[in-house]
Write a protein that holds these residues in place. Sequence first.
Motif, PDB file in Angstrom:
ATOM      1  N   LEU A   3      -9.628  11.198   4.846  1.00 18.07           N
ATOM      2  CA  LEU A   3      -8.823  10.337   5.711  1.00 18.07           C
ATOM      3  C   LEU A   3      -8.404   9.064   4.982  1.00 18.07           C
ATOM      4  O   LEU A   3      -7.259   8.624   5.099  1.00 18.07           O
ATOM      5  CB  LEU A   3      -9.592   9.988   6.985  1.00 18.07           C
ATOM      6  CG  LEU A   3      -9.892  11.151   7.918  1.00 18.07           C
ATOM      7  CD1 LEU A   3     -10.738  10.673   9.096  1.00 18.07           C
ATOM      8  CD2 LEU A   3      -8.629  11.803   8.407  1.00 18.07           C
ATOM      9  N   ASP A   4      -9.333   8.470   4.215  1.00 14.84           N
ATOM     10  CA  ASP A   4      -9.003   7.262   3.462  1.00 14.84           C
ATOM     11  C   ASP A   4      -7.869   7.539   2.477  1.00 14.84           C
ATOM     12  O   ASP A   4      -6.933   6.745   2.346  1.00 14.84           O
ATOM     13  CB  ASP A   4     -10.222   6.725   2.721  1.00 14.84           C
ATOM     14  CG  ASP A   4     -11.270   6.135   3.653  1.00 14.84           C
ATOM     15  OD1 ASP A   4     -10.969   5.912   4.837  1.00 14.84           O
ATOM     16  OD2 ASP A   4     -12.407   5.914   3.175  1.00 14.84           O
ATOM     17  N   LYS A   5      -7.927   8.680   1.794  1.00 16.26           N
ATOM     18  CA  LYS A   5      -6.866   9.049   0.844  1.00 16.26           C
ATOM     19  C   LYS A   5      -5.547   9.297   1.578  1.00 16.26           C
ATOM     20  O   LYS A   5      -4.475   8.934   1.086  1.00 16.26           O
ATOM     21  CB  LYS A   5      -7.252  10.291   0.034  1.00 16.26           C
ATOM     22  CG  LYS A   5      -8.288  10.022  -1.011  1.00 16.26           C
ATOM     23  CD  LYS A   5      -7.694   9.136  -2.088  1.00 16.26           C
ATOM     24  CE  LYS A   5      -8.691   8.895  -3.188  1.00 16.26           C
ATOM     25  NZ  LYS A   5      -8.224   7.910  -4.157  1.00 16.26           N
ATOM     26  N   GLY A  21      -0.192   7.503   2.836  1.00 17.48           N
ATOM     27  CA  GLY A  21       0.778   7.168   3.878  1.00 17.48           C
ATOM     28  C   GLY A  21       1.362   5.779   3.707  1.00 17.48           C
ATOM     29  O   GLY A  21       2.570   5.573   3.869  1.00 17.48           O
ATOM     30  N   ILE A  22       0.520   4.819   3.364  1.00 12.93           N
ATOM     31  CA  ILE A  22       0.996   3.449   3.147  1.00 12.93           C
ATOM     32  C   ILE A  22       1.937   3.402   1.946  1.00 12.93           C
ATOM     33  O   ILE A  22       3.015   2.822   2.013  1.00 12.93           O
ATOM     34  CB  ILE A  22      -0.197   2.488   2.967  1.00 12.93           C
ATOM     35  CG1 ILE A  22      -0.960   2.340   4.290  1.00 12.93           C
ATOM     36  CG2 ILE A  22       0.272   1.124   2.452  1.00 12.93           C
ATOM     37  CD1 ILE A  22      -2.304   1.651   4.161  1.00 12.93           C
TER      38      ILE A  22
END
Length: 117
Positions: free
Chosen positions: A99-101, A106-107
């Motif tokens: 999820l962090d990746k 996404g950012i």
Amino acid sequence: MESIKNFKSCPVQYVLHINDTLNVISGKWKLPIIGSILFGKKRFTEIQRNISKITPRMLSKELKELELNGMVIRKVYDSTPVAVEYELSESGKLITEVLDKMIEWGIEHRTSVLSRT
């Protein structure tokens, strides 16, 4: 457990394991549910409040699937009224890195796309 390096050398195996992962976390609601529970145990209504537009029926269905796939643990407390809490299993907690990746990507992606316009 086999190394990811072994799968990267075989496209068929690589795609197979991508599909295995998607079978557990795919759909519109599973990742938001996991994201909600990631921050600690939650009751059904708390999860529903965290995820706009999810219906109780859909939330129930998705939680059952996540439980069947070993991502979520459902705890029922013998009280009046009966209390039910959901938390991530050890396997469910491991998805934090994924999820962090995804968030990082996404950012970066959104920034890149917006800078082109």
